[in-house]
Design a protein around this motif. Structure first.
Motif, PDB file in Angstrom:
ATOM      1  N   LYS A 220      -0.491  -4.958  -5.873  1.00 45.30           N
ATOM      2  CA  LYS A 220       0.630  -5.018  -6.810  1.00 45.30           C
ATOM      3  C   LYS A 220       0.304  -5.943  -7.975  1.00 45.30           C
ATOM      4  CE  LYS A 220       4.910  -3.602  -4.616  1.00 45.30           C
ATOM      5  NZ  LYS A 220       6.322  -3.975  -4.382  1.00 45.30           N
ATOM      6  N   THR A 221       0.839  -5.586  -9.123  1.00 48.83           N
ATOM      7  CA  THR A 221       0.693  -6.451 -10.285  1.00 48.83           C
ATOM      8  C   THR A 221       1.664  -7.619 -10.177  1.00 48.83           C
ATOM      9  OG1 THR A 221       2.331  -5.204 -11.564  1.00 48.83           O
ATOM     10  CG2 THR A 221       0.043  -4.496 -11.743  1.00 48.83           C
ATOM     11  N   GLY A 222       1.288  -8.728 -10.793  1.00 49.27           N
ATOM     12  CA  GLY A 222       2.163  -9.881 -10.850  1.00 49.27           C
ATOM     13  C   GLY A 222       3.114  -9.787 -12.040  1.00 49.27           C
ATOM     14  N   ALA A 223       3.829 -10.852 -12.288  1.00 39.30           N
ATOM     15  CA  ALA A 223       4.766 -10.879 -13.413  1.00 39.30           C
ATOM     16  C   ALA A 223       4.050 -10.701 -14.744  1.00 39.30           C
ATOM     17  CB  ALA A 223       5.542 -12.195 -13.398  1.00 39.30           C
ATOM     18  N   ASP A 224       2.776 -11.070 -14.797  1.00 40.91           N
ATOM     19  CA  ASP A 224       1.989 -10.934 -16.026  1.00 40.91           C
ATOM     20  C   ASP A 224       1.267  -9.593 -16.114  1.00 40.91           C
ATOM     21  OD1 ASP A 224       0.236 -11.358 -13.965  1.00 40.91           O
ATOM     22  OD2 ASP A 224      -0.828 -13.046 -14.887  1.00 40.91           O
ATOM     23  N   GLY A 225       1.515  -8.701 -15.134  1.00 40.45           N
ATOM     24  CA  GLY A 225       0.857  -7.399 -15.140  1.00 40.45           C
ATOM     25  C   GLY A 225      -0.537  -7.398 -14.559  1.00 40.45           C
ATOM     26  N   VAL A 226      -1.007  -8.533 -14.068  1.00 39.47           N
ATOM     27  CA  VAL A 226      -2.382  -8.655 -13.573  1.00 39.47           C
ATOM     28  C   VAL A 226      -2.442  -8.320 -12.084  1.00 39.47           C
ATOM     29  CG1 VAL A 226      -4.305 -10.257 -13.184  1.00 39.47           C
ATOM     30  CG2 VAL A 226      -3.011 -10.343 -15.322  1.00 39.47           C
ATOM     31  N   PHE A 227      -3.500  -7.600 -11.691  1.00 39.51           N
ATOM     32  CA  PHE A 227      -3.776  -7.353 -10.279  1.00 39.51           C
ATOM     33  C   PHE A 227      -5.260  -7.565 -10.029  1.00 39.51           C
ATOM     34  CE2 PHE A 227      -4.574  -3.305 -12.307  1.00 39.51           C
ATOM     35  CZ  PHE A 227      -5.651  -2.749 -11.623  1.00 39.51           C
ATOM     36  N   SER A 228      -5.606  -7.837  -8.787  1.00 41.93           N
ATOM     37  CA  SER A 228      -6.993  -8.107  -8.416  1.00 41.93           C
ATOM     38  C   SER A 228      -7.420  -7.213  -7.266  1.00 41.93           C
ATOM     39  CB  SER A 228      -7.175  -9.578  -8.020  1.00 41.93           C
ATOM     40  OG  SER A 228      -6.927 -10.436  -9.119  1.00 41.93           O
ATOM     41  N   VAL A 229      -8.699  -6.849  -7.283  1.00 42.47           N
ATOM     42  CA  VAL A 229      -9.292  -6.014  -6.239  1.00 42.47           C
ATOM     43  C   VAL A 229     -10.609  -6.643  -5.819  1.00 42.47           C
ATOM     44  CG1 VAL A 229     -10.152  -3.730  -5.613  1.00 42.47           C
ATOM     45  CG2 VAL A 229      -8.277  -3.939  -7.270  1.00 42.47           C
ATOM     46  N   THR A 230     -10.814  -6.791  -4.515  1.00 44.10           N
ATOM     47  CA  THR A 230     -12.122  -7.174  -3.985  1.00 44.10           C
ATOM     48  C   THR A 230     -12.750  -5.921  -3.399  1.00 44.10           C
ATOM     49  OG1 THR A 230     -11.410  -9.434  -3.501  1.00 44.10           O
ATOM     50  CG2 THR A 230     -13.369  -8.634  -2.357  1.00 44.10           C
ATOM     51  N   TRP A 231     -13.846  -5.492  -3.977  1.00 38.14           N
ATOM     52  CA  TRP A 231     -14.458  -4.214  -3.625  1.00 38.14           C
ATOM     53  C   TRP A 231     -15.192  -4.321  -2.287  1.00 38.14           C
ATOM     54  CZ3 TRP A 231     -12.316  -1.398  -7.220  1.00 38.14           C
ATOM     55  CH2 TRP A 231     -12.081  -1.954  -8.481  1.00 38.14           C
ATOM     56  N   PRO A 232     -14.806  -3.541  -1.295  1.00 38.98           N
ATOM     57  CA  PRO A 232     -15.446  -3.659   0.024  1.00 38.98           C
ATOM     58  C   PRO A 232     -16.872  -3.137   0.036  1.00 38.98           C
ATOM     59  CG  PRO A 232     -13.878  -1.852   0.007  1.00 38.98           C
ATOM     60  CD  PRO A 232     -13.704  -2.567  -1.292  1.00 38.98           C
ATOM     61  N   GLU A 233     -17.157  -2.104  -0.766  1.00 38.93           N
ATOM     62  CA  GLU A 233     -18.488  -1.499  -0.793  1.00 38.93           C
ATOM     63  C   GLU A 233     -18.782  -0.981  -2.186  1.00 38.93           C
ATOM     64  OE1 GLU A 233     -19.805   1.160   2.274  1.00 38.93           O
ATOM     65  OE2 GLU A 233     -18.145   0.601   3.584  1.00 38.93           O
ATOM     66  N   ALA A 234     -20.046  -0.692  -2.416  1.00 41.44           N
ATOM     67  CA  ALA A 234     -20.430  -0.066  -3.677  1.00 41.44           C
ATOM     68  C   ALA A 234     -19.951   1.385  -3.700  1.00 41.44           C
ATOM     69  CB  ALA A 234     -21.945  -0.124  -3.844  1.00 41.44           C
ATOM     70  N   GLY A 235     -19.787   1.913  -4.884  1.00 38.25           N
ATOM     71  CA  GLY A 235     -19.366   3.302  -5.009  1.00 38.25           C
ATOM     72  C   GLY A 235     -18.500   3.512  -6.234  1.00 38.25           C
ATOM     73  N   MET A 236     -18.034   4.748  -6.403  1.00 41.85           N
ATOM     74  CA  MET A 236     -17.128   5.090  -7.481  1.00 41.85           C
ATOM     75  C   MET A 236     -15.697   4.970  -6.960  1.00 41.85           C
ATOM     76  SD  MET A 236     -17.961   5.974 -10.660  1.00 41.85           S
ATOM     77  CE  MET A 236     -19.406   7.043 -10.671  1.00 41.85           C
ATOM     78  N   TYR A 237     -14.848   4.289  -7.715  1.00 41.29           N
ATOM     79  CA  TYR A 237     -13.476   4.017  -7.294  1.00 41.29           C
ATOM     80  C   TYR A 237     -12.465   4.626  -8.269  1.00 41.29           C
ATOM     81  CZ  TYR A 237     -14.852   0.671  -3.674  1.00 41.29           C
ATOM     82  OH  TYR A 237     -15.380   0.089  -2.540  1.00 41.29           O
ATOM     83  N   TRP A 238     -11.320   5.016  -7.697  1.00 34.94           N
ATOM     84  CA  TRP A 238     -10.202   5.607  -8.436  1.00 34.94           C
ATOM     85  C   TRP A 238      -9.025   4.657  -8.371  1.00 34.94           C
ATOM     86  CZ3 TRP A 238      -5.401   7.636  -6.563  1.00 34.94           C
ATOM     87  CH2 TRP A 238      -4.764   8.582  -7.390  1.00 34.94           C
ATOM     88  N   LEU A 239      -8.516   4.252  -9.534  1.00 38.75           N
ATOM     89  CA  LEU A 239      -7.348   3.374  -9.622  1.00 38.75           C
ATOM     90  C   LEU A 239      -6.202   4.165 -10.232  1.00 38.75           C
ATOM     91  CD1 LEU A 239      -9.025   0.176 -11.150  1.00 38.75           C
ATOM     92  CD2 LEU A 239      -8.910   0.848  -8.749  1.00 38.75           C
ATOM     93  N   ASN A 240      -5.016   4.068  -9.646  1.00 34.58           N
ATOM     94  CA  ASN A 240      -3.886   4.851 -10.130  1.00 34.58           C
ATOM     95  C   ASN A 240      -2.593   4.055 -10.043  1.00 34.58           C
ATOM     96  OD1 ASN A 240      -1.700   7.162  -8.640  1.00 34.58           O
ATOM     97  ND2 ASN A 240      -2.163   7.180 -10.805  1.00 34.58           N
ATOM     98  N   ALA A 241      -1.785   4.154 -11.089  1.00 35.04           N
ATOM     99  CA  ALA A 241      -0.458   3.552 -11.112  1.00 35.04           C
ATOM    100  C   ALA A 241       0.481   4.459 -11.885  1.00 35.04           C
ATOM    101  CB  ALA A 241      -0.492   2.159 -11.747  1.00 35.04           C
ATOM    102  N   SER A 242       1.756   4.403 -11.558  1.00 40.39           N
ATOM    103  CA  SER A 242       2.749   5.175 -12.297  1.00 40.39           C
ATOM    104  C   SER A 242       4.053   4.399 -12.329  1.00 40.39           C
ATOM    105  CB  SER A 242       2.975   6.555 -11.664  1.00 40.39           C
ATOM    106  OG  SER A 242       3.458   6.431 -10.339  1.00 40.39           O
ATOM    107  N   VAL A 243       4.868   4.668 -13.344  1.00 39.11           N
ATOM    108  CA  VAL A 243       6.124   3.948 -13.504  1.00 39.11           C
ATOM    109  C   VAL A 243       7.152   4.865 -14.156  1.00 39.11           C
ATOM    110  CG1 VAL A 243       5.419   2.977 -15.744  1.00 39.11           C
ATOM    111  CG2 VAL A 243       7.214   1.854 -14.409  1.00 39.11           C
ATOM    112  N   ARG A 244       8.389   4.741 -13.701  1.00 37.11           N
ATOM    113  CA  ARG A 244       9.491   5.487 -14.284  1.00 37.11           C
ATOM    114  C   ARG A 244      10.534   4.510 -14.787  1.00 37.11           C
ATOM    115  NH1 ARG A 244      10.503  10.273  -9.754  1.00 37.11           N
ATOM    116  NH2 ARG A 244       8.441  11.229  -9.923  1.00 37.11           N
ATOM    117  N   ALA A 245      11.193   4.868 -15.860  1.00 33.49           N
ATOM    118  CA  ALA A 245      12.256   4.031 -16.414  1.00 33.49           C
ATOM    119  C   ALA A 245      13.434   4.911 -16.789  1.00 33.49           C
ATOM    120  CB  ALA A 245      11.755   3.261 -17.625  1.00 33.49           C
ATOM    121  N   ASP A 246      14.630   4.468 -16.455  1.00 31.80           N
ATOM    122  CA  ASP A 246      15.837   5.207 -16.803  1.00 31.80           C
ATOM    123  C   ASP A 246      16.158   5.043 -18.284  1.00 31.80           C
ATOM    124  OD1 ASP A 246      16.177   6.028 -14.176  1.00 31.80           O
ATOM    125  OD2 ASP A 246      17.357   4.237 -13.662  1.00 31.80           O
TER     126      ASP A 246
END
Length: 266
Positions: A220-246
């Motif tokens: 999850k992102t923090g209040a500043d929009g920042v998130f962190s990932v520790t990569w378990p292994e080498a490879g190609m990774y896919w990152l995805n997020a989506s948001v809806r607003a009324d």
């Protein structure tokens, strides 16, 4: 627009982000870090059940842009759309980092006219005039979808990371072409130029076809929009997020999605 807004019953349910559907959108390079006076990189893009495994449909590349380190546009070459994937090449002639993005957006709407339900989809600029006089029960959503990857020739640079302030965007804290297995990397997500707080980000490693473990997680992102990932292994990774607003006042409902493909080296 204000007159039309008075008629609208805006809803985000009409336009779920592309990457939030059962089939995941991705655009993967053949390499992300290269050296020499120039280099070629190939790209595959598709919609599939498993990321990077073309098994469902090719991606339409109508919003494709390739931005060079100096901000100029690079034309894709040898482009082709097959049954399950789209492909193209990019010729890298400048030192630094390139951004490759497929960006789509606009409005999706439904309305009732003379007792019949109608649907419309098009550019945001065309939306007000596209709804005919006398239309009722107008429902509409502004959509924005961004699918990106990054490649670097020789030394990495950061000029291509300036946000457009439209939809969901990634502003790297850690350079996306400097990712190493076992090390943490940080990124910042923006929504229309503002930090996208408390947003869930899915992280999935490619190669699921050849293993039982899906190796998928969420952060999850923090209040500043920042998130962190520790990569378990080498490879190609896919990152995805989506948001809806009324809808709020004259501002329509919105539905934005973001996908990044990054390579993690050993």
């Amino acid at each position: 627009m204000k007159k039309l807004a008075a008629l609208l019953t805006l809803t985000a349910a009409l336009a779920a982000p592309m990457a939030a559907q059962a089939h995941r959108a991705w655009m993967a390079p053949t390499a992300t870090t290269l050296s020499g006076t120039d280099a070629w990189v190939g790209f595959d893009a598709g919609m599939s059940n498993q990321v990077f495994n073309p098994d469902h449909a090719a991606m339409r590349m109508t919003g494709l842009t390739i931005t060079a380190p100096d901000g100029s546009a690079v034309q894709p070459e040898h482009a082709m759309q097959g049954q399950y994937r789209s492909t193209f090449d990019a010729h890298l002639t400048q030192n630094g980092t390139y951004k490759v993005a497929n960006v789509m957006g606009g409005f999706m709407a439904s309305y009732t006219l003379n007792g019949e339900q109608k649907r419309w989809r098009g550019a945001a600029a065309d939306f007000p005039s596209a709804i005919p006089a006398g239309a009722t029960d107008v429902r509409a959503t502004k959509t924005a979808s961004r699918i990106e990857t990054f490649v670097t020739l020789n030394n990495p640079t950061d000029t291509v990371f300036a946000p457009t302030n439209e939809g969901l965007e990634l502003v790297p804290v850690t350079h996306p072409n400097d990712l190493v297995a076992g090390e943490a990397a940080s990124f910042k997500l923006l929504k229309d130029g503002q930090p996208a707080a408390d947003l869930e980000v899915t992280v999935a490693r490619g190669g699921l076809r050849y293993r039982d473990n899906p190796e998928e997680s969420t952060v999850k992102t923090g209040a500043d929009g920042v998130f962190s990932v520790t990569w378990p292994e080498a490879g190609m990774y896919w990152l995805n997020a989506s948001v809806r607003a009324d809808a709020q006042g004259d501002q329509p409902a919105s539905n934005a999605s973001y996908v990044a493909v990054v390579e993690v080296l050993p």
